[in-house]
Design a protein around this motif. Structure first.
Motif, PDB file in Angstrom:
ATOM      1  N   ASN A 167       1.021  -1.637   0.073  1.00 45.67           N
ATOM      2  CA  ASN A 167      -0.120  -0.452   0.366  1.00 45.67           C
ATOM      3  C   ASN A 167       0.962   0.784  -0.012  1.00 45.67           C
ATOM      4  O   ASN A 167       0.306   2.253   0.171  1.00 45.67           O
ATOM      5  CB  ASN A 167      -0.880   0.388   1.163  1.00 45.67           C
ATOM      6  CG  ASN A 167      -0.236  -0.209   2.599  1.00 45.67           C
ATOM      7  OD1 ASN A 167       1.387  -0.579   2.593  1.00 45.67           O
ATOM      8  ND2 ASN A 167      -1.460  -0.680   3.686  1.00 45.67           N
ATOM      9  N   MET A 169       3.996   2.347  -2.344  1.00 43.36           N
ATOM     10  CA  MET A 169       5.280   2.016  -3.295  1.00 43.36           C
ATOM     11  C   MET A 169       6.084   3.101  -3.987  1.00 43.36           C
ATOM     12  O   MET A 169       5.979   4.467  -4.617  1.00 43.36           O
ATOM     13  CB  MET A 169       3.956   1.994  -5.105  1.00 43.36           C
ATOM     14  CG  MET A 169       3.054   0.554  -4.957  1.00 43.36           C
ATOM     15  SD  MET A 169       1.535   1.159  -4.335  1.00 43.36           S
ATOM     16  CE  MET A 169       0.648  -0.310  -4.711  1.00 43.36           C
ATOM     17  N   GLU A 195       0.947   6.344  -2.311  1.00 45.86           N
ATOM     18  CA  GLU A 195       0.469   5.829  -1.666  1.00 45.86           C
ATOM     19  C   GLU A 195      -0.800   4.832  -2.192  1.00 45.86           C
ATOM     20  O   GLU A 195      -1.345   5.702  -3.000  1.00 45.86           O
ATOM     21  CB  GLU A 195      -0.293   6.689   0.097  1.00 45.86           C
ATOM     22  CG  GLU A 195       0.432   7.400   0.480  1.00 45.86           C
ATOM     23  CD  GLU A 195      -0.345   8.051   1.643  1.00 45.86           C
ATOM     24  OE1 GLU A 195      -0.900   7.544   2.700  1.00 45.86           O
ATOM     25  OE2 GLU A 195       0.070   9.270   1.752  1.00 45.86           O
ATOM     26  N   LYS A 196      -1.285   3.421  -2.212  1.00 48.22           N
ATOM     27  CA  LYS A 196      -1.729   2.812  -3.154  1.00 48.22           C
ATOM     28  C   LYS A 196      -3.688   3.841  -2.801  1.00 48.22           C
ATOM     29  O   LYS A 196      -4.294   4.148  -3.651  1.00 48.22           O
ATOM     30  CB  LYS A 196      -2.675   1.421  -2.739  1.00 48.22           C
ATOM     31  CG  LYS A 196      -3.365   0.866  -3.144  1.00 48.22           C
ATOM     32  CD  LYS A 196      -3.616  -0.321  -2.575  1.00 48.22           C
ATOM     33  CE  LYS A 196      -5.229  -1.450  -3.103  1.00 48.22           C
ATOM     34  NZ  LYS A 196      -4.880  -1.416  -4.805  1.00 48.22           N
ATOM     35  N   SER A 197      -4.202   4.698  -1.474  1.00 42.42           N
ATOM     36  CA  SER A 197      -4.535   5.114  -1.641  1.00 42.42           C
ATOM     37  C   SER A 197      -4.839   6.728  -1.934  1.00 42.42           C
ATOM     38  O   SER A 197      -6.206   6.900  -1.938  1.00 42.42           O
ATOM     39  CB  SER A 197      -5.093   5.270   0.361  1.00 42.42           C
ATOM     40  OG  SER A 197      -4.395   5.853   0.661  1.00 42.42           O
ATOM     41  N   LYS A 203      -2.304   0.054 -10.898  1.00 41.79           N
ATOM     42  CA  LYS A 203      -3.096  -0.759  -9.688  1.00 41.79           C
ATOM     43  C   LYS A 203      -2.197  -2.148 -10.007  1.00 41.79           C
ATOM     44  O   LYS A 203      -0.974  -2.480 -10.271  1.00 41.79           O
ATOM     45  CB  LYS A 203      -3.400  -1.383 -11.438  1.00 41.79           C
ATOM     46  CG  LYS A 203      -4.881  -0.773 -11.611  1.00 41.79           C
ATOM     47  CD  LYS A 203      -5.767  -0.618 -11.035  1.00 41.79           C
ATOM     48  CE  LYS A 203      -7.211   0.244 -11.566  1.00 41.79           C
ATOM     49  NZ  LYS A 203      -8.034   0.895 -10.278  1.00 41.79           N
ATOM     50  N   ASN A 204      -2.035  -3.102  -8.889  1.00 43.81           N
ATOM     51  CA  ASN A 204      -0.981  -3.720  -8.425  1.00 43.81           C
ATOM     52  C   ASN A 204      -2.218  -5.293  -8.630  1.00 43.81           C
ATOM     53  O   ASN A 204      -1.739  -6.015  -7.648  1.00 43.81           O
ATOM     54  CB  ASN A 204      -0.686  -3.039  -6.673  1.00 43.81           C
ATOM     55  CG  ASN A 204      -1.221  -3.168  -5.553  1.00 43.81           C
ATOM     56  OD1 ASN A 204      -2.809  -3.206  -5.985  1.00 43.81           O
ATOM     57  ND2 ASN A 204      -0.985  -4.121  -4.885  1.00 43.81           N
ATOM     58  N   LEU A 220       3.126  -3.820 -11.230  1.00 43.40           N
ATOM     59  CA  LEU A 220       2.945  -1.628 -11.034  1.00 43.40           C
ATOM     60  C   LEU A 220       1.951  -1.393 -12.082  1.00 43.40           C
ATOM     61  O   LEU A 220       2.969  -1.481 -13.565  1.00 43.40           O
ATOM     62  CB  LEU A 220       3.893  -1.237 -10.312  1.00 43.40           C
ATOM     63  CG  LEU A 220       4.014  -2.069  -9.103  1.00 43.40           C
ATOM     64  CD1 LEU A 220       4.768  -0.902  -8.558  1.00 43.40           C
ATOM     65  CD2 LEU A 220       2.967  -2.258  -7.952  1.00 43.40           C
TER      66      LEU A 220
END
Length: 240
Positions: A167, A169, A195-197, A203-204, A220
Motif C-alpha cells: 500500500n 509503492m 500511497e495506494k489510497s 494497479k497492483n 505495478l
C-alpha cells in the motif's frame, strides 16, 4: 560494554525469530492470490519490517550482524517468509526515506513502515530493463495542471516483490522536462513514493509465482500524475 549490549540485543531478538520460524515453517505468505494474514500478523508482531528504521521512528535499528542472522534463520526454515522480511529491510522506501526523505516524509511514513501498517514495494524492474536503473525504464514528463506541476507517467513494472499486498509503492522513473517547467530539480532518474489510497489508478492486481515459492510478487501498472511533493526528498530531488 558495547559488544555485550550488542550480543544481548542479538540474542533477545533471535529468540523471537526462532518462535516465528516455529509458527510459520509450513506456511506460505501468499498462495493462490491470497495473503496469509496469520503469517503477516506474526511478522508485524515480531517487528520484522523495522530492522533498518531508526528507533526515533519506532524501528529496531538492528545491527547488520543481527539482521543477517535473523534472515539466515528465516531462509533456512521458510523462503517465503525470508523474502517477505528481506525486501522492506533492504532496497526501497524505508532506506531511501531515511537517507533522502524530507522530515515530513520521514515522520509520516517511517513509523507506519516500522509497524507494518504500510507494506512497501520498490518498482524498478520492467519488461525491457530488468533491474538495471540505467536501462530503458518507464519515462514520464513534467506537465502543468491547474497551476501545479506533476510527472505524467505510464508505469509498467513487473516482478516487484510485495507488489500484490503493498500500500506504499516506491517507483523509479526517468523524468523529462521538454517544456522547461521545472523550477527546481532536473531531468533524470527519479524515485517517487505513492500511497495506494491516493493513486487509485495505479494497479497492483497481477500476481507472479516464481518457483512456487509463495511470496507476494507481481506488477505495478497504470497511467498516473505524480505530485512533485511525492518525490522522495521533495521537488528538488527530481532527477537526483
Amino acid at each position: 560494554n558495547f559488544n555485550k549490549n550488542l550480543n544481548n540485543q542479538t540474542d533477545d531478538y533471535l529468540s523471537k525469530v526462532d518462535n516465528i520460524c516455529t509458527l510459520t515453517q509450513n506456511k506460505k505468505v501468499y498462495e493462490n492470490g491470497k495473503l496469509n494474514k496469520e503469517v503477516m500478523n506474526l511478522l508485524k508482531y515480531g517487528e520484522c519490517f523495522s530492522y533498518i528504521i531508526d528507533k526515533k521512528y519506532g524501528g529496531l535499528d538492528l545491527s547488520v550482524e543481527t539482521q543477517s542472522r535473523a534472515l539466515v534463520k528465516f531462509a533456512s526454515v521458510n523462503p517465503s517468509v525470508a523474502v517477505t522480511v528481506m525486501v522492506p529491510n533492504s532496497l526501497g522506501p524505508g532506506e531511501l526515506l531515511q537517507h533522502y526523505g524530507t522530515e515530513q516524509q520521514k515522520t509520516t511514513y517511517l513509523p507506519k513502515l516500522s509497524s507494518g501498517e504500510y507494506i512497501p514495494c520498490f518498482g524498478l524492474t520492467g519488461p525491457k530493463n530488468g533491474s538495471d536503473a540505467a536501462g530503458p525504464m518507464d519515462s514520464g514528463k513534467i506537465v502543468k495542471k491547474d497551476g501545479e506541476l506533476f510527472i505524467d507517467v505510464t508505469l509498467n513494472k513487473r516482478y516487484i516483490t510485495l507488489a500484490p499486498i503493498a500500500n506504499l509503492m516506491g517507483v523509479a522513473i526517468k523524468v523529462k522536462d521538454p517544456d522547461n517547467l521545472l523550477e527546481t530539480g532536473k531531468e533524470g532518474i527519479t524515485v517517487a513514493l505513492l500511497e495506494k489510497s491516493q493513486y487509485l489508478e495505479l494497479k497492483n492486481e497481477t500476481y507472479h509465482n516464481p518457483m512456487n515459492a509463495g511470496f507476494p510478487n507481481g506488477t505495478l501498472k497504470g497511467n498516473v500524475l505524480i505530485k512533485l511533493s511525492d518525490v522522495i526528498g521533495g521537488p528538488e530531488n527530481v532527477g537526483h
